[in-house]
Design an enzyme around this catalytic site. Structure first.
Site, PDB file in Angstrom:
ATOM      1  N   HIS A 140     -12.376   3.415   5.769  1.00 28.23           N
ATOM      2  CA  HIS A 140     -11.260   2.706   5.696  1.00 28.23           C
ATOM      3  C   HIS A 140     -10.732   1.874   6.515  1.00 28.23           C
ATOM      4  CE1 HIS A 140      -9.952   5.518   2.128  1.00 28.23           C
ATOM      5  NE2 HIS A 140     -10.014   4.383   1.497  1.00 28.23           N
TER       6      HIS A 140
ATOM      7  N   TYR B  47       0.861  -1.210   0.154  1.00 26.41           N
ATOM      8  CA  TYR B  47      -0.009   0.074  -0.006  1.00 26.41           C
ATOM      9  C   TYR B  47       0.922   1.280  -0.004  1.00 26.41           C
ATOM     10  CZ  TYR B  47      -3.869  -2.748   1.525  1.00 26.41           C
ATOM     11  OH  TYR B  47      -4.850  -3.792   1.349  1.00 26.41           O
TER      12      TYR B  47
ATOM     13  N   ARG C 297      -5.938   6.837  -9.334  1.00 25.89           N
ATOM     14  CA  ARG C 297      -5.196   5.823  -8.909  1.00 25.89           C
ATOM     15  C   ARG C 297      -5.442   4.475  -9.076  1.00 25.89           C
ATOM     16  NH1 ARG C 297      -6.831   3.281  -3.716  1.00 25.89           N
ATOM     17  NH2 ARG C 297      -4.702   2.458  -3.407  1.00 25.89           N
TER      18      ARG C 297
ATOM     19  N   GLU D 290      -9.371  -1.323 -10.183  1.00 24.41           N
ATOM     20  CA  GLU D 290     -10.095  -0.261  -9.972  1.00 24.41           C
ATOM     21  C   GLU D 290      -9.368   1.112 -10.382  1.00 24.41           C
ATOM     22  OE1 GLU D 290     -12.824  -1.891  -6.032  1.00 24.41           O
ATOM     23  OE2 GLU D 290     -11.566  -0.283  -5.994  1.00 24.41           O
TER      24      GLU D 290
ATOM     25  N   TYR E 280      -7.157  -9.943   3.647  1.00 23.90           N
ATOM     26  CA  TYR E 280      -8.098  -8.783   3.409  1.00 23.90           C
ATOM     27  C   TYR E 280      -8.709  -8.939   2.197  1.00 23.90           C
ATOM     28  CZ  TYR E 280     -10.031  -4.048   2.523  1.00 23.90           C
ATOM     29  OH  TYR E 280     -10.578  -3.181   2.216  1.00 23.90           O
ATOM     30  N   LYS E 281      -7.941  -9.304   0.973  1.00 25.60           N
ATOM     31  CA  LYS E 281      -8.626  -9.574  -0.307  1.00 25.60           C
ATOM     32  C   LYS E 281      -9.373 -10.741  -0.537  1.00 25.60           C
ATOM     33  CE  LYS E 281      -4.843  -6.325  -2.212  1.00 25.60           C
ATOM     34  NZ  LYS E 281      -5.504  -5.195  -2.835  1.00 25.60           N
TER      35      LYS E 281
ATOM     36  N   ASN F  96      -6.184   0.640  -7.983  1.00 24.15           N
ATOM     37  CA  ASN F  96      -6.403  -0.538  -6.931  1.00 24.15           C
ATOM     38  C   ASN F  96      -6.624  -1.690  -7.323  1.00 24.15           C
ATOM     39  OD1 ASN F  96      -6.640  -0.674  -3.794  1.00 24.15           O
ATOM     40  ND2 ASN F  96      -8.770  -1.251  -4.485  1.00 24.15           N
TER      41      ASN F  96
HETATM   42  C1  HEM Z   1     -12.241   9.634  -1.355  1.00 28.10           C
HETATM   43  C2  HEM Z   1     -12.826   8.591  -1.922  1.00 28.10           C
HETATM   44  C3  HEM Z   1     -12.514   7.215  -1.629  1.00 28.10           C
HETATM   45  C4  HEM Z   1     -13.598   6.386  -1.172  1.00 28.10           C
HETATM   46  C5  HEM Z   1     -14.851   6.302  -0.894  1.00 28.10           C
HETATM   47  C6  HEM Z   1     -12.813   5.013  -0.836  1.00 28.10           C
HETATM   48  C7  HEM Z   1     -13.413   3.975  -0.295  1.00 28.10           C
HETATM   49  C8  HEM Z   1     -12.839   2.710  -0.108  1.00 28.10           C
HETATM   50  C9  HEM Z   1     -13.719   1.588   0.545  1.00 28.10           C
HETATM   51  C10 HEM Z   1     -15.074   1.396   0.744  1.00 28.10           C
HETATM   52  C11 HEM Z   1     -12.825   0.579   0.826  1.00 28.10           C
HETATM   53  C12 HEM Z   1     -12.950  -0.913   1.471  1.00 28.10           C
HETATM   54  C13 HEM Z   1     -13.027  -0.770   2.848  1.00 28.10           C
HETATM   55  C14 HEM Z   1     -13.392  -1.823   3.310  1.00 28.10           C
HETATM   56  O1  HEM Z   1     -12.778  -2.875   3.308  1.00 28.10           O
HETATM   57  O2  HEM Z   1     -14.784  -1.904   3.735  1.00 28.10           O
HETATM   58  C15 HEM Z   1     -11.566   0.997   0.451  1.00 28.10           C
HETATM   59  C16 HEM Z   1     -10.256   0.641   0.380  1.00 28.10           C
HETATM   60  C17 HEM Z   1      -8.988   1.121   0.307  1.00 28.10           C
HETATM   61  N1  HEM Z   1      -8.780   2.587  -0.175  1.00 28.10           N
HETATM   62 FE1  HEM Z   1     -10.033   3.866  -0.314  1.00 28.10          FE
HETATM   63  N2  HEM Z   1     -11.474   5.306  -1.058  1.00 28.10           N
HETATM   64  C18 HEM Z   1     -11.278   6.382  -1.303  1.00 28.10           C
HETATM   65  C19 HEM Z   1     -10.055   7.114  -1.639  1.00 28.10           C
HETATM   66  C20 HEM Z   1      -8.927   6.459  -1.545  1.00 28.10           C
HETATM   67  C21 HEM Z   1      -7.514   6.927  -1.450  1.00 28.10           C
HETATM   68  C22 HEM Z   1      -7.294   8.442  -2.153  1.00 28.10           C
HETATM   69  C23 HEM Z   1      -6.705   6.220  -1.239  1.00 28.10           C
HETATM   70  C24 HEM Z   1      -4.996   6.476  -1.428  1.00 28.10           C
HETATM   71  C25 HEM Z   1      -4.181   5.729  -0.926  1.00 28.10           C
HETATM   72  C26 HEM Z   1      -7.443   4.687  -0.921  1.00 28.10           C
HETATM   73  C27 HEM Z   1      -6.469   3.681  -0.511  1.00 28.10           C
HETATM   74  C28 HEM Z   1      -7.356   2.478  -0.064  1.00 28.10           C
HETATM   75  C29 HEM Z   1      -6.703   1.275  -0.133  1.00 28.10           C
HETATM   76  C30 HEM Z   1      -5.045   1.007  -0.136  1.00 28.10           C
HETATM   77  C31 HEM Z   1      -7.662   0.312  -0.003  1.00 28.10           C
HETATM   78  C32 HEM Z   1      -7.349  -1.140   0.578  1.00 28.10           C
HETATM   79  C33 HEM Z   1      -7.746  -1.774  -0.891  1.00 28.10           C
HETATM   80  C34 HEM Z   1      -7.463  -3.181  -0.959  1.00 28.10           C
HETATM   81  O3  HEM Z   1      -6.467  -3.700  -0.383  1.00 28.10           O
HETATM   82  O4  HEM Z   1      -8.087  -4.013  -1.693  1.00 28.10           O
HETATM   83  N3  HEM Z   1      -8.685   4.869  -0.925  1.00 28.10           N
HETATM   84  N4  HEM Z   1     -11.464   2.497   0.109  1.00 28.10           N
END
Ligand code: HEM
Ligand code: FES
Lengths: 354, 195, 316
Positions: free
Chosen positions: A194, A38, A225, A267, A318-319, A227
């Protein structure tokens, strides 16, 4: 840009989703290096870059019609997959304006927007829609402005209000998500939604820095970005709501079907500051590519093997990959000749193997 | 108690009050003042306090002033909530709302405050009493109260639900997800951990 | 970002002896971006060799894409951009304008908006009024004016004054009951203020003294300047010296010199551009380096940070 659309494909039950060779090559492969952890991997959302998926403000591809139909089905089953809190009305109109103007500019063959003062006419040829409405008057559209326009774009969208030095997810259209629930999360702050992400991301300060950066996000300077996660079968709706429906798929992976069944789910996330509301629109555009399709690009199959082999166990857990990761790694190991890979996500080829 | 490492789980402190407040209202899910929940040096008489007697006859001669130091008992939490809605609707800027009670009580108060226009900066919460959880079944939206076990059967859809630490302030509930969705029937033993 | 839009002066209207309204249209046709409510633009004005950059709030409604409007006050004895606009800019002239930016937004969750402006501070409020009325939001506006300009501001506000609580006060600050106004506002109110610093400070301190939370008190700001003093960067590995201009980032200057520097977010968050500093003192503006790393001064994030002195030597 002109896109050749496939007739509606399915993303459940029969799973008729298939990628053309061009579509495989335009996949936004998410790994710039042979290892993954990350980070605040955000960059300006400008046209150009390593993948054709970055060529448009909102990317449209051959699956457009099928994905819009799938969204329609999910919304029929569960209308609450689209919800916007009442204070976000200005952001709804901002979203409609941004998406309509962007689609019409990037894909004039498919979308047209004409304006006579506040009376706008929107033509969506692939979906056969023709709508005249008054900007600012919700009663002139068949549904709310946010729902109206996000039914016509691939990928999920959320709306963030900015207040108290934080962002709050106060609305969204979420039908193609990687296991999170809008109904549960709506109204949460940045760190709250998050919350379930593994501690390594929080401990490295990823969310603290990302939030600070987003609070300063400027109008007219969107960012993006990539994901990723993995999904069994080309299924778009992997919501927690329907986990009992798709969860059992994870037990169906075998050494024989692993390459066809397991999909890398990417994504392309875009973030836009909106003008009237000062809200942030977050686009979550989902791309699915099977391991067998990825294996047709030498750089990608080598790199996917190395990333998955060395992935931090907390991230794998987690994934949701714990059950089938060894099968994917074993399959890809046989295809990895150990040759070095170039930096960046580009496929480094315009021809597919096999 | 177990910690799933999920950061949306609220953390609670003591009631510190806010020296900048014009007026502070403290609502307590119990009959007495929560002296042990007041931060050091904070005087409970700086608050107008509402309590829940859990009795159909509330103690006589309550002080009904809307002033610091006044204590007003209610028969039940519900009765307190309806008075709170009415009160907040005619309040002006400068009020702080503090609450002491169980988690579901605190976040019900939070939502009443939010509807009335209070921001998170204008509210403060201290947890006391049993740790039982209110849960939200993410599959069928049934809300269940008083959950003390790590795995429970959903009263709405019958699923065996694992209680996550992921918390929604808006729903005032924790998320519950089917534990055996991947392999039906594979349900680990449940533990009584939220007491 | 440094891009500017060429704009043509469409119309200039004298509103009062020291107040002029300027209307601009895109010099090459088309439409402007939708203006942020409460947003401002930066004009670059060239008076011979002298270059002035001035920020002005847009007073036109967000939806007015064909035309941006600003109102400019000429300050006595000033030699700045506003005096230049009053004296030397005529209809038909083409100027450079940076696209609009918003640092003074409306609060979406506000139950009621209280707008308090003084003098020329009315300008962002005019864009708010259009947006608030479009939203059907609850608001009241108080404008403090010198007695002689009361009719000028009443005329400006007249288009919004139908069925709205809008008042122009010409009786001086002492006659304006700020504390009374702020103490009768319902929960969920937000106050916005723009005008002389003394007025904005009075609104801020009065609101806080009455127990308003900080997040509900908004003061107009054009933000801190993104740039800074020019300096020289010596790139040891490339064997080059680059000059970093006042409106340019170190990263932009390095890129302009043709040196490929790693970067991603261009906003001090991702860490990608981290560079070793061999000499010189750094003005750290990033969120990536820890406080200890910043204090040590051996690393810099060129996408946002600059030199504190005239020169920096970098391992690039
Ligand atoms: C502002 C809008 C954003 C929304 C609505 C959003 C929403 C989410 C949601 C709902 C999750 C899943 C959490 C869960 O397990 O319930 C997630 C995961 C994550 N988000 Fe965001 N996020 C946003 C922006 C960002 C940004 C800017 C970053 C930059 C680093 C980020 C980094 C991550 C990471 C690293 C994960 C874990 C993903 C994975 O391992 O699959 N997010 N986000
Ligand atoms: S480019 Fe991201 S910190 Fe500099």
């Amino acid at each position: 840009m002109t896109v050749q659309f496939k007739p509606a494909e399915t993303f459940r039950d029969t799973f008729t989703y298939k990628k053309s060779p061009e579509d495989i090559l335009r996949f936004p492969f998410p790994f710039p290096e042979d290892e993954y952890m990350y980070s605040v991997n955000i960059e300006p959302h400008v046209k150009g870059g390593a993948t054709p998926a970055f060529q448009a403000v909102f990317d449209i591809d051959e699956h457009y019609v099928g994905e819009c139909r799938e969204r329609e089905r999910v919304l029929k089953e569960d209308p609450k997959r689209c919800q916007v809190l009442p204070h976000m009305m200005a952001a709804q109109w901002d979203t409609l304006e941004l998406i309509m103007e962007s689609l019409a500019a990037d894909y004039p063959a498919h979308f047209t927007l004409s304006k006579a003062g506040d009376v706008w006419t929107w033509v969506n040829r692939p979906l056969g829609l023709h709508q005249t409405f008054t900007f600012g008057k919700p009663e002139t559209l068949p549904c709310t402005p946010f729902e109206y326009i996000t039914r016509q774009v691939q990928g999920d969208f959320t709306l963030q209000d900015q207040r108290e030095d934080n962002l709050f997810v106060d609305g969204g259209m979420v039908t193609t998500q990687a296991d999170w629930s809008l109904e549960f999360n709506i109204g949460m702050s940045f760190h709250e939604w998050h919350g379930p992400v593994p501690g390594v991301a929080h401990d490295r300060g990823v969310f603290d820095r990302a939030l600070k950066y987003l609070l300063r996000l400027q109008y007219g300077q969107p960012v993006r970005r990539l994901n990723w996660t993995m999904t069994i079968n080309p299924r778009l709706d992997t919501s927690p709501e329907n986990y009992p429906v798709w969860g059992p798929d994870r037990t169906t992976v075998t050494a024989d079907n692993v390459a066809e069944k397991v999909h890398l789910r990417v994504e392309l996330q875009t973030l836009f500051r909106l003008p009237r509301s000062n809200a942030i629109l977050f686009g979550i555009r989902c791309y699915l590519t099977s391991v067998s399709d990825i294996a047709r690009v030498p750089k990608w199959r080598r790199r996917l093997h190395r990333v998955l082999r060395d992935l931090h166990p907390d991230l794998a857990e987690y994934k949701g990959m714990t059950r089938y990761r060894p099968l994917v790694v074993a399959h890809l190991a046989a295809l990895d000749d150990g040759a070095p890979t170039s930096r960046g996500i580009a496929p480094d080829t315009d021809r597919l193997d096999g | 108690m177990s910690d799933q490492g999920i950061k949306s789980r609220p953390a609670y402190g003591k009631i510190t009050g806010d020296p900048a407040a014009r007026h502070a209202l403290l609502v307590v899910e119990g009959a007495g003042l929560p002296d042990e929940l007041m931060a050091e040096g904070v005087d409970p008489s700086a608050f107008e306090t509402w309590t829940v007697a859990h009795a159909s006859t509330v103690p006589g001669a309550p002080v009904m002033d809307e002033a610091a130091g006044a204590v007003r008992p209610f028969r039940s939490a519900r009765q307190l909530f309806s008075a709170l809605e009415e009160r907040l609707a005619r309040e002006t800027m400068g009020l702080r709302l503090c609450a002491a009670g169980t988690e579901p009580f605190l976040w019900d108060v939070f939502n009443i405050g939010a509807v009335a226009g209070l921001t998170r900066q204008e509210m403060q919460f201290a947890q006391m009493g049993p740790q039982a959880r209110r849960i939200f079944c993410v599959h069928c939206r049934t809300v269940s109260e008083g959950i003390t076990a790590s795995i429970v059967t959903c009263a709405g859809c019958g699923a065996s639900l694992f209680v996550r630490d992921h918390f929604s302030k808006r729903l005032a509930a924790f998320m519950a997800v089917q534990i055996d969705a991947e392999v039906p029937g594979e349900v680990p033993p449940s533990e009584e951990i939220y007491r | 970002m440094t891009g500017t839009i060429p704009v043509r002066v469409r119309e200039i209207t004298a509103l009062a002896p020291t107040l002029k309204r300027f209307a601009f249209e895109p010099a090459h046709g088309g439409a402007f971006p939708t203006a942020p409510a409460g947003g401002h633009v930066m004009l670059t004005l060239r008076d011979g060799a002298r270059v002035m950059k001035n920020a002005y709030s847009l007073v036109s409604p967000p939806g007015a894409r064909g035309r941006y409007e600003i109102i400019v006050r000429k300050v006595a004895q000033s030699r700045g951009g506003s005096a230049f606009l009053h004296a030397h800019v005529a209809a038909g002239d083409v100027l450079e304008m940076a696209p609009p930016v918003s640092l003074f937004p409306l609060a979406a969750t506000a139950r009621k908006h209280v707008l308090i402006a003084g003098g020329i501070g009315i300008t962002p409020m005019l864009s708010f009024l259009a947006e608030l009325q479009a939203r059907g939001a609850r608001f009241e506006l108080h404008h403090l004016s010198s007695p002689e300009e009361v009719p000028v501001f009443e005329r400006l506000l007249a288009p919004y004054a139908v069925d709205a609580d809008i008042r122009v006060h010409g009786g001086g600050r002492a006659a304006f009951d700020l504390a009374g106004l702020l103490s009768r506002q319902p929960l969920g109110s937000h106050v916005y203020t723009c005008g002389p610093h003394s007025l904005m400070d009075a609104v801020g301190t009065t609101a806080l003294a009455l127990g308003w939370p900080r997040g509900s008190v908004h003061k107009e700001s054009f933000g801190a300047a993104a740039g800074g003093l020019p300096f020289k960067a010596v790139l040891t590995r490339s064997g080059m010296e680059v000059m970093v201009g006042e409106n340019q980032t170190l990263l932009e200057a390095i890129e302009a010199a043709g040196v490929a520097a790693r970067c991603l977010c261009r906003g001090g968050a991702c860490g990608e551009c981290v560079t070793r500093v061999e000499e010189g003192e750094v003005d750290h503006r990033d969120d990536f380096l820890s406080d200890a790393e910043k204090a040590a001064g051996a690393l810099i994030m060129p996408c946002v940070s600059r030199a504190r002195g005239p020169r920096l030597v970098l391992d690039l």
